[in-house]
Design an enzyme around this catalytic site. Sequence first.
Site, PDB file in Angstrom:
ATOM      1  N   TYR A  37       0.842  -1.294   0.224  1.00 34.88           N
ATOM      2  CA  TYR A  37      -0.104   0.443  -0.293  1.00 34.88           C
ATOM      3  C   TYR A  37       1.098   1.370  -0.071  1.00 34.88           C
ATOM      4  O   TYR A  37       0.802   2.058  -0.639  1.00 34.88           O
ATOM      5  CB  TYR A  37      -0.759  -0.388   1.623  1.00 34.88           C
ATOM      6  CG  TYR A  37      -1.581   1.482   1.270  1.00 34.88           C
ATOM      7  CD1 TYR A  37      -2.887   1.283   0.297  1.00 34.88           C
ATOM      8  CD2 TYR A  37      -1.320   2.722   2.152  1.00 34.88           C
ATOM      9  CE1 TYR A  37      -3.499   2.498   0.178  1.00 34.88           C
ATOM     10  CE2 TYR A  37      -2.183   3.414   2.329  1.00 34.88           C
ATOM     11  CZ  TYR A  37      -3.309   3.797   1.617  1.00 34.88           C
ATOM     12  OH  TYR A  37      -3.625   4.617   2.024  1.00 34.88           O
ATOM     13  N   GLY A 104     -12.923   0.476   6.864  1.00 27.16           N
ATOM     14  CA  GLY A 104     -13.885   1.499   7.251  1.00 27.16           C
ATOM     15  C   GLY A 104     -15.149   1.106   8.620  1.00 27.16           C
ATOM     16  O   GLY A 104     -16.189   1.306   8.569  1.00 27.16           O
ATOM     17  N   GLY A 108      -9.898   0.030  13.344  1.00 28.60           N
ATOM     18  CA  GLY A 108      -8.299   1.382  13.157  1.00 28.60           C
ATOM     19  C   GLY A 108      -8.728   2.057  14.909  1.00 28.60           C
ATOM     20  O   GLY A 108      -7.894   2.656  15.413  1.00 28.60           O
ATOM     21  N   TYR A 142      -6.119  10.917  11.908  1.00 29.01           N
ATOM     22  CA  TYR A 142      -5.526  10.698  12.792  1.00 29.01           C
ATOM     23  C   TYR A 142      -6.030  12.525  13.165  1.00 29.01           C
ATOM     24  O   TYR A 142      -5.530  12.895  14.484  1.00 29.01           O
ATOM     25  CB  TYR A 142      -4.091  10.695  12.709  1.00 29.01           C
ATOM     26  CG  TYR A 142      -3.555  10.095  12.345  1.00 29.01           C
ATOM     27  CD1 TYR A 142      -3.491   8.819  13.598  1.00 29.01           C
ATOM     28  CD2 TYR A 142      -2.657   9.194  11.526  1.00 29.01           C
ATOM     29  CE1 TYR A 142      -2.903   7.073  13.079  1.00 29.01           C
ATOM     30  CE2 TYR A 142      -2.001   7.800  11.022  1.00 29.01           C
ATOM     31  CZ  TYR A 142      -2.121   7.151  11.644  1.00 29.01           C
ATOM     32  OH  TYR A 142      -1.199   6.446  12.270  1.00 29.01           O
TER      33      TYR A 142
END
Length: 166
Positions: A37, A104, A108, A142
């Site tokens: 990624y 999503g 996370g 963030y």
Amino acid sequence: MNNTNQKLPLQGTGGIRVAVKEDCPRLMELVNELALYEKAPEEVTVTLDEFIDAGFGDKPVWKAFVAEVDGIIVGFAVYYIRYSTWKGNRMYLEDLIVTEEYRGKKIGKLLFDRLIAEAKELGFSGMVWQVLDWNEPALNFYNKYEANIEAGWLNASLSKEQLQNY
């Protein structure tokens, strides 16, 4: 938030837990997914044995939390202690990754919140990490935490080969 086994907001069973040695092959798969990624798959040079030893050997240097859904690890966050002569002991977040199909879904956030809880529990003076300037999803993530994204610092490093040359 001090609950080590947080439930995931998904169908099925799962949660956030501390990584164990047996998780390492899957964690390395995720490391390689992250490197791809980040457009740097050739930069992953650590072997599985080195990774395991660094986390679970005689002198472990990292700790990780994993996000698990129905027995499958779908994300993880790995950190180590960084000492700052200006700030003291700080958590250094090395990697936070959720495999693509589970992004999503707040996984996370659960991992990051668990890191924040850990930093508080261990009395760290803060938490630091790096984020690529082109990684808009990560920057947006963030920014929800009102993180300070610094400009003006350049990364410097010496490879294993460079170290051997001196």
